[in-house]
Scaffold this motif. Structure first.
Motif, mmCIF file in Angstrom:
data_model
loop_
_atom_site.group_PDB
_atom_site.id
_atom_site.type_symbol
_atom_site.label_atom_id
_atom_site.label_comp_id
_atom_site.label_asym_id
_atom_site.label_seq_id
_atom_site.Cartn_x
_atom_site.Cartn_y
_atom_site.Cartn_z
ATOM 1 N N LEU A 4 44.257 32.268 45.707
ATOM 2 C CA LEU A 4 43.714 32.793 44.457
ATOM 3 C C LEU A 4 44.825 33.285 43.543
ATOM 4 O O LEU A 4 45.742 33.968 43.983
ATOM 5 N N THR A 5 44.727 32.947 42.272
ATOM 6 C CA THR A 5 45.665 33.450 41.270
ATOM 7 C C THR A 5 45.083 34.665 40.555
ATOM 8 O O THR A 5 45.793 35.375 39.877
ATOM 9 N N ARG A 6 43.760 34.856 40.717
ATOM 10 C CA ARG A 6 43.047 35.997 40.130
ATOM 11 C C ARG A 6 42.150 36.605 41.204
ATOM 12 O O ARG A 6 41.831 35.946 42.186
ATOM 13 N N PRO A 7 41.715 37.838 41.009
ATOM 14 C CA PRO A 7 40.830 38.464 42.001
ATOM 15 C C PRO A 7 39.524 37.684 42.148
ATOM 16 O O PRO A 7 39.040 37.091 41.181
ATOM 17 N N PRO A 8 38.945 37.688 43.342
ATOM 18 C CA PRO A 8 37.671 36.990 43.531
ATOM 19 C C PRO A 8 36.545 37.655 42.741
ATOM 20 O O PRO A 8 36.643 38.806 42.336
ATOM 21 N N VAL A 9 35.489 36.896 42.553
ATOM 22 C CA VAL A 9 34.343 37.324 41.750
ATOM 23 C C VAL A 9 33.146 37.506 42.684
ATOM 24 O O VAL A 9 32.955 36.722 43.615
ATOM 25 N N SER A 10 32.329 38.510 42.429
ATOM 26 C CA SER A 10 31.117 38.731 43.226
ATOM 27 C C SER A 10 30.005 37.792 42.752
ATOM 28 O O SER A 10 30.097 37.161 41.684
ATOM 29 N N ASP A 49 35.821 32.117 44.209
ATOM 30 C CA ASP A 49 37.056 31.753 43.523
ATOM 31 C C ASP A 49 36.766 31.611 42.027
ATOM 32 O O ASP A 49 35.946 30.780 41.631
ATOM 33 N N PRO A 50 37.405 32.431 41.178
ATOM 34 C CA PRO A 50 37.126 32.341 39.734
ATOM 35 C C PRO A 50 37.500 30.981 39.141
ATOM 36 O O PRO A 50 36.896 30.553 38.155
#
Length: 67
Positions: A4-10, A49-50
Motif C-alpha cells: 500500500l502507498t496510502r492507508p487502507p480504507v474501511s 486497498d485505496p
C-alpha cells in the motif's frame, strides 16, 4: 493485496467514496472487484486497498484535463 502507498480504507469509507451501500462494498470484495484483507477471524472489518477503489472509479477527468 499489494504494497500500500496510502492507508487502507474501511468498508464504510469505501461505500461513501463509491456512493453505494456498505453491503455492495462487501459484495465487491467477495467478487474480487476490490482488493481487501480481512481484519481478524471473528470481526466484520476489512482493510481495502485505496488503489483498487481508484481503479474501479476510473481516471479523474480533472487530472486528465491538466487542472
Amino acid at each position: 493485496m499489494t504494497t500500500l502507498t496510502r492507508p487502507p480504507v474501511s468498508v464504510s469509507q469505501a461505500a461513501e467514496l463509491l456512493c453505494v451501500h456498505r453491503r455492495t462494498v462487501l459484495r465487491m470484495i467477495n467478487a474480487g472487484r476490490l482488493e481487501a484483507v480481512k481484519l481478524g477471524e471473528n470481526t466484520a472489518g476489512w482493510a481495502i486497498d485505496p488503489d483498487s477503489i481508484d481503479d474501479l472509479l476510473g481516471p479523474d477527468p480533472e487530472q486528465e484535463a491538466g487542472a
